[in-house]
Design a protein around this motif. Sequence first.
Motif, short mmCIF file in Angstrom:
data_model
loop_
_atom_site.label_atom_id
_atom_site.label_comp_id
_atom_site.label_asym_id
_atom_site.label_seq_id
_atom_site.Cartn_x
_atom_site.Cartn_y
_atom_site.Cartn_z
N TYR A 1 32.42 -5.11 -18.46
CA TYR A 1 32.09 -6.33 -19.21
C TYR A 1 32.95 -7.47 -18.70
CZ TYR A 1 29.77 -3.29 -22.62
OH TYR A 1 28.94 -2.38 -23.24
N ARG A 2 32.44 -8.67 -18.82
CA ARG A 2 33.22 -9.89 -18.55
C ARG A 2 33.24 -10.73 -19.82
NH1 ARG A 2 34.82 -7.18 -15.12
NH2 ARG A 2 34.35 -7.26 -12.87
N GLN A 3 34.33 -11.40 -20.04
CA GLN A 3 34.50 -12.09 -21.31
C GLN A 3 34.90 -13.55 -21.09
OE1 GLN A 3 37.64 -10.41 -23.70
NE2 GLN A 3 36.78 -11.20 -25.61
N LEU A 4 34.25 -14.44 -21.81
CA LEU A 4 34.64 -15.86 -21.86
C LEU A 4 34.87 -16.22 -23.33
CD1 LEU A 4 32.04 -17.54 -19.45
CD2 LEU A 4 34.43 -16.95 -18.96
N VAL A 5 36.04 -16.77 -23.63
CA VAL A 5 36.36 -17.13 -25.02
C VAL A 5 36.72 -18.61 -25.09
CG1 VAL A 5 37.86 -16.68 -26.99
CG2 VAL A 5 37.19 -14.80 -25.49
N TYR B 1 23.40 -12.04 -16.44
CA TYR B 1 23.97 -10.92 -17.21
C TYR B 1 23.48 -10.99 -18.66
CZ TYR B 1 27.55 -9.63 -13.70
OH TYR B 1 28.23 -9.20 -12.60
N GLU B 2 23.32 -9.82 -19.27
CA GLU B 2 23.08 -9.77 -20.72
C GLU B 2 24.31 -10.30 -21.44
OE1 GLU B 2 22.78 -6.35 -24.18
OE2 GLU B 2 22.03 -5.87 -22.16
N CYS B 3 24.13 -11.16 -22.42
CA CYS B 3 25.27 -11.80 -23.12
C CYS B 3 25.17 -11.58 -24.62
CB CYS B 3 25.28 -13.30 -22.82
SG CYS B 3 26.59 -14.19 -23.71
N THR B 4 26.29 -11.22 -25.22
CA THR B 4 26.41 -11.13 -26.68
C THR B 4 27.47 -12.14 -27.12
OG1 THR B 4 25.88 -8.78 -26.65
CG2 THR B 4 26.95 -9.63 -28.64
N THR C 1 38.55 -22.06 -34.67
CA THR C 1 37.23 -21.47 -34.53
C THR C 1 37.15 -20.88 -33.12
OG1 THR C 1 36.20 -23.03 -36.05
CG2 THR C 1 34.76 -21.96 -34.46
N ALA C 2 36.53 -19.70 -32.99
CA ALA C 2 36.45 -19.03 -31.69
C ALA C 2 35.02 -18.60 -31.41
CB ALA C 2 37.38 -17.82 -31.65
N LEU C 3 34.55 -18.89 -30.20
CA LEU C 3 33.27 -18.39 -29.72
C LEU C 3 33.56 -17.47 -28.54
CD1 LEU C 3 30.16 -18.40 -29.68
CD2 LEU C 3 30.30 -20.31 -28.06
N ALA C 4 33.27 -16.18 -28.70
CA ALA C 4 33.52 -15.19 -27.65
C ALA C 4 32.19 -14.76 -27.05
CB ALA C 4 34.26 -13.99 -28.21
N LEU C 5 32.09 -14.87 -25.73
CA LEU C 5 30.88 -14.49 -25.01
C LEU C 5 31.18 -13.25 -24.17
CD1 LEU C 5 29.80 -18.03 -23.75
CD2 LEU C 5 29.09 -16.88 -25.85
N LEU C 6 30.41 -12.18 -24.39
CA LEU C 6 30.64 -10.92 -23.70
C LEU C 6 29.42 -10.63 -22.80
CD1 LEU C 6 32.81 -8.67 -23.74
CD2 LEU C 6 31.31 -7.40 -25.27
N PHE C 7 29.68 -10.48 -21.49
CA PHE C 7 28.62 -10.28 -20.49
C PHE C 7 28.70 -8.86 -19.95
CE2 PHE C 7 29.71 -14.72 -20.66
CZ PHE C 7 28.50 -15.40 -20.54
#
Length: 423
Positions: free
Chosen positions: A396-400, A366-369, A381-387
């Motif tokens: 969209y699918r999200q991993l945080v 998947y394309e990821c931002t 601190t937060a890292l959010a990955l949006l697929f």
Amino acid sequence: YLKERHGELTRGLLGLREAPSKGKDGLSAQTQWVRNASDEHAIRNGCRSNERLAIYVCDFFEDFLCHSKGRWAGQPFKLTEWERRELIYPLFGWVKPDGNRRFKRTYIEAPKKIGKSSLASGIGIYMAVADGERGSIVWSCGADREQASIVHNEAIRMVEASPKLSAVLKVNHSTRNIIYPATNSTYRAVASNARGKQGEDLYCAIIDELHQWFGSEMWEVVRYAFRARVNPLMFVITNAGDDLESVCYKQHEKATAILSGATIDDELFASINAATKADAESEIESVRNGATELPIARSCTPNINEIVQEASLLSDIRDAIQTPSELPNLLRLTYSVWHTGVNAWLVSSDWAECQADFTDADLEGYECTAGLDMSKTKDMTALALLFRDPENIDIYRQLVHCWLPENTIRDRQHLVDYQSWID
């Protein structure tokens, strides 16, 4: 002046606690101040209202306290009609059969910017100096040291602005403690971290903005710190909040039950100044359509046009209408409406409907931002990955991932229950 008069003041105060008084209109004080079922119950238990005790407190404000900032800087602290009639008179005027205060605790809820912090500062000074208690220990309590210092720093400025008080009270500028040597009494700021605070023989706790507290540990410490005192006071004055699991909301529920008569409590003084959500939203909609009158805000805002100006409230409402995400705060801080949510554009039920089960492996290809939110001092601190789904670009699918140092977790545990999340 205060030191010379202290014995006279104390004897006069104790004398005032001896007998009931009559109201200025000739009616018994009891009749004037009975406002709910708890008041009726208190009378049956031998309590009475003594207006002279309340007048004593009001006179202390005007004789000894001075405003320290704004358009009233340097002027005597003259209580408003709402402060006198709705707070000071019932709170300090009601006494038990032995002459001591009936109310040991308060829950006062009102909109923002009506002078709550200044009033709380004055109450703290009074309890440390003029309530007839030797060795009085008074705390200004807050969610953290910065918040606890708001009321306490105002108290220090009041002392320094009053020639009578500054002549006899000492301010330790390193600890920020206010000390009254004549009675060995102290007034200091305390953050809501309960460690090391058990065992204090507290006489008065000033709690401003209880809705900002997380957890109940400090609340329990303060609640049980008065047992050795005969005439203590836990003074809570706050805005409405948005956490229905908080200590503040539990006190709000108790106060609501007392005011409605559903609960009888002789020792909790309750005052809630709020509008219903429906009424508040109706008024906001009227302003959207061009109205300039605010009857709902006026009805639930003490000291309106004395401290807070109705024109200022109208400006705030118009501004919030242009920024929908501000509407929840407007409802909470202007109309004292609880639990309005954080973002007006996102409804939690809509968000829940977007949920779907997937695994990390499902996202391969998947394309990821990625979005990185750096913590500065206290938050995570937060890292959010949006697929983005290559077969359906509207899905969209999200991993945080969120993290912070273990030491910070320990330091902040009294504010946010991180450990429960970890477990």
